[in-house]
Enzyme design. Structure first.
Site, PDB file in Angstrom:
ATOM      1  N   GLY A 141       0.817  -1.221   0.000  1.00 64.02           N
ATOM      2  CA  GLY A 141       0.000   0.000   0.000  1.00 64.02           C
ATOM      3  C   GLY A 141       0.840   1.256   0.000  1.00 64.02           C
ATOM      4  N   GLY A 199       6.561   7.830   6.390  1.00 56.50           N
ATOM      5  CA  GLY A 199       5.780   8.413   5.299  1.00 56.50           C
ATOM      6  C   GLY A 199       6.477   9.574   4.611  1.00 56.50           C
ATOM      7  N   ARG A 240       3.977   6.004   1.802  1.00 54.12           N
ATOM      8  CA  ARG A 240       4.498   7.375   1.830  1.00 54.12           C
ATOM      9  C   ARG A 240       4.024   8.162   0.613  1.00 54.12           C
ATOM     10  NH1 ARG A 240      10.491   6.921  -0.667  1.00 54.12           N
ATOM     11  NH2 ARG A 240      10.018   5.041  -1.815  1.00 54.12           N
ATOM     12  N   ASP A 262       4.911  -4.793  -7.397  1.00 55.52           N
ATOM     13  CA  ASP A 262       4.225  -3.568  -6.945  1.00 55.52           C
ATOM     14  C   ASP A 262       4.809  -2.327  -7.612  1.00 55.52           C
ATOM     15  OD1 ASP A 262       6.367  -4.555  -5.110  1.00 55.52           O
ATOM     16  OD2 ASP A 262       6.189  -2.527  -4.302  1.00 55.52           O
ATOM     17  N   ASN A 263       5.921  -2.476  -8.317  1.00 56.94           N
ATOM     18  CA  ASN A 263       6.507  -1.332  -9.006  1.00 56.94           C
ATOM     19  C   ASN A 263       6.262  -1.382 -10.506  1.00 56.94           C
ATOM     20  OD1 ASN A 263       7.437  -0.206  -6.645  1.00 56.94           O
ATOM     21  ND2 ASN A 263       9.453  -1.153  -6.771  1.00 56.94           N
TER      22      ASN A 263
HETATM   23  P1  AMP Z   1       9.155   1.264  -2.648  1.00 55.87           P
HETATM   24  O1  AMP Z   1      10.529   1.028  -2.173  1.00 55.87           O
HETATM   25  O2  AMP Z   1       8.884   2.721  -2.956  1.00 55.87           O
HETATM   26  O3  AMP Z   1       8.721   0.396  -3.776  1.00 55.87           O
HETATM   27  O4  AMP Z   1       8.209   0.962  -1.391  1.00 55.87           O
HETATM   28  C1  AMP Z   1       7.901  -0.319  -0.897  1.00 55.87           C
HETATM   29  C2  AMP Z   1       6.855  -0.204   0.191  1.00 55.87           C
HETATM   30  O5  AMP Z   1       7.389   0.456   1.346  1.00 55.87           O
HETATM   31  C3  AMP Z   1       5.625   0.611  -0.204  1.00 55.87           C
HETATM   32  O6  AMP Z   1       4.497   0.038   0.421  1.00 55.87           O
HETATM   33  C4  AMP Z   1       5.933   1.964   0.361  1.00 55.87           C
HETATM   34  O7  AMP Z   1       4.787   2.745   0.535  1.00 55.87           O
HETATM   35  C5  AMP Z   1       6.613   1.618   1.673  1.00 55.87           C
HETATM   36  N1  AMP Z   1       7.515   2.697   2.133  1.00 55.87           N
HETATM   37  C6  AMP Z   1       8.687   3.052   1.583  1.00 55.87           C
HETATM   38  N2  AMP Z   1       9.242   4.079   2.269  1.00 55.87           N
HETATM   39  C7  AMP Z   1       8.406   4.399   3.274  1.00 55.87           C
HETATM   40  C8  AMP Z   1       8.408   5.371   4.330  1.00 55.87           C
HETATM   41  N3  AMP Z   1       9.404   6.240   4.471  1.00 55.87           N
HETATM   42  N4  AMP Z   1       7.368   5.386   5.171  1.00 55.87           N
HETATM   43  C9  AMP Z   1       6.348   4.510   5.035  1.00 55.87           C
HETATM   44  N5  AMP Z   1       6.277   3.572   4.086  1.00 55.87           N
HETATM   45  C10 AMP Z   1       7.289   3.509   3.195  1.00 55.87           C
HETATM   46 MG    MG Z   2       7.150   1.036  -4.899  1.00 53.73          MG
END
Ligand code: AMP
Ligand code: MG
Length: 495
Positions: A88, A124, A91, A257-258
């Protein structure tokens, strides 16, 4: 802030399982890092919401656009091959959908505006570094012609975020055809065991692939939304991946998810363009096994598509045997689709009218030679372009690129093959082989400056990368490969 134009909320309207209402957390001292006026104009963005103090506060989360309805979307996903049932927007928050002058809806999202119900203990927030990287990379990718999410604005928050050390925080305003991911389908199919899946699939198929759906239904009234969605996503991702491979772009974290169902590049984390060509190139510090190495990207996207297909099975056909057969046929088409598009891109890059089976050896030798001699991928192709157009002496390329003896030998074979092509194939090379790409070492310098409060280099690079296929003053710097002490070998997510 109000105007007569309003955000729409069609995805939110599906229900709180899809989008959970949330609110941005205010910040201390917002400051502009960048405002993308060209994109604002394309979107028909209201003048009142342009680069002014009110907009700054709103994009920093200290106020709200009157018609926005901030929410976090639910999704799951396979991360490095392992299923995570609940990810989900941890952030990011969707402000709503914006209808541009072309009538098309886009998502407007804040990334880094504070915790959401999906933050799972995270803050976030985002440091300045990843925001600057995503702003520069996504806009440069767009100018290179690659389908991608866009960046409307970047603002510094004035508040620190805690990572390995204290870092200045920032928020990106991201624009996407939609942020619905393979992982969104997985969440409803796997985590929620099919509850809400059909509504999602109908919604996303009609939002992104309506013309294809109508055409497919005309030919076969029994065809399902899920079948059309699968086929269109396969086509879109084959096109996207072929584009990445043709430019030396490495996404870095191709988790399910990406990957967006609309086929745009998303989530610019530890991504990078290759300087020196290496098929096994990896930059991401977390990709220790090389799962997402350059040469693995097409295979990984194929794998991700098979996950999508599996999730869609119950909706493809009520007869599960039949559904499986249809899905398998679709998934099996990916390698051919990818290869056809990639071959066409390579033909354009090498100045050939079309690729012949016999060209494979010529092309393989070129890539092997680049790898063996550690030559710059982008400059090598631009060098061929200028040779083909009899223009080498009018450029600074010979100062930037020294061919190896192996490449000079290869040139003879290439010239003889090119004697059978039309002049337009030389012209075409100019728009297939960029002069500049968003090189790592420049992105890293822009991040350093922005962290110190100076966004001038960010602006300079952004502007240079808007016109990647022509030579410009200053290219002895911007087109050059990094010197050995400037090379970036590792990139970080910075989450
Ligand atoms: P990502 O690395 O952007 O693909 O993120 C993977 C997951 O981690 C996703 O669900 C993001 O929303 C969550 N996430 C990444 N960084 C943060 C953060 N600083 N605070 C809260 N959730 C995060
Ligand atoms: Mg992502």
């Amino acid at each position: 802030m109000s105007t007569s134009q309003r955000f729409e909320h069609s995805f939110h309207a599906l229900g709180s399982e899809y989008v959970t209402p949330t609110a941005a957390t205010p910040v201390s001292a917002p400051k502009w890092l960048a405002w993308n006026n060209r994109l604002a104009e394309q979107l028909g963005w209201p003048e009142a919401w342009g680069q002014n103090e009110n907009t700054l506060g709103t994009l920093a989360g200290n106020a709200q656009f009157e018609s926005s309805k901030p929410g976090a979307t639910a999704y799951a996903g396979h991360q490095f091959g392992n299923y995570n049932p609940q990810l989900g927007d941890g952030r990011a928050m969707l402000l709503g959908e914006w209808r541009g002058p072309d009538g098309k809806l886009v998502d407007i999202q804040l990334k880094g505006a504070g915790p959401t119900p999906y933050s799972r203990g995270g803050d976030g927030r985002s440091p300045v570094g990843p925001v600057v990287r995503e702003y520069l990379m996504s806009e440069a990718m767009h100018a290179l012609g690659v389908p991608t999410t866009r960046a409307l604005a970047a603002v510094a928050t004035g508040d620190p975020v805690y990572r390995q050390q204290l870092e200045p925080g920032a928020i990106l305003t991201r624009v996407a055809t939609s942020h619905i991911r393979i992982g969104t389908v997985q969440f409803f199919a796997m985590t929620r065991q099919g509850k809400g899946l059909e509504e999602l699939v109908n919604y996303v198929t009609e939002r992104h692939y309506l013309a294809a759906l109508q055409e497919a239904k005309r030919l076969d009234p029994t065809v399902t939304h899920a079948q059309v969605l699968l086929n269109e996503v396969i086509r879109a991702l084959a096109n996207l991946t072929a584009h990445w491979q043709s430019l030396g772009f490495i996404h870095g974290v191709l988790n399910t998810d990406n990957m967006l169902l609309c086929g745009e590049t998303v989530d610019y984390g530890p991504c990078a363009f290759m300087d020196v060509f290496a098929a096994g190139q990896v930059f991401s510090s977390i990709d220790t096994g090389g799962r997402y190495a350059f040469g693995n990207q097409p295979g990984i996207v194929h794998w991700n598509i098979s996950v999508l297909a599996q999730c869609l099975l119950p909706l493809i056909d009520q007869d599960q045997e039949k559904a499986l057969g249809l899905a398998q046929t679709s998934v099996d088409q990916f390698p051919t689709l990818f290869t056809d598009i990639y071959s066409a891109r390579l033909a354009a890059k090498f100045g050939l009218d079309a690729m012949r089976d016999t060209d494979r050896a010529l092309i393989e030798t070129f890539f092997n030679q680049l790898e063996e001699d550690k030559l710059d991928f982008t400059l090598a192709f631009r060098w061929l372009t200028e040779i083909a157009n009899d223009n080498l002496e009018n450029t600074i390329l010979e100062d930037l690129f020294t061919p190896s003896s192996g490449i000079l030998n290869w040139l003879t074979q290439w010239s003889s093959r090119r004697s059978q092509t039309t002049p337009s194939s030389s012209e075409r090379m100019k728009s297939a082989n960029p002069v500049v790409i968003p090189r790592n070492h420049w992105v890293a310098q822009a991040i350093n400056s922005a962290e110190a409060g100076d966004s001038e280099l960010m602006e300079t690079l952004h502007s240079r990368w808007q016109d990647p296929f022509s030579w410009q003053a200053g290219d002895e710097q911007f087109a050059a490969a990094p010197k050995s002490e400037e090379q970036v070998h590792r990139t970080f997510c910075g989450t």
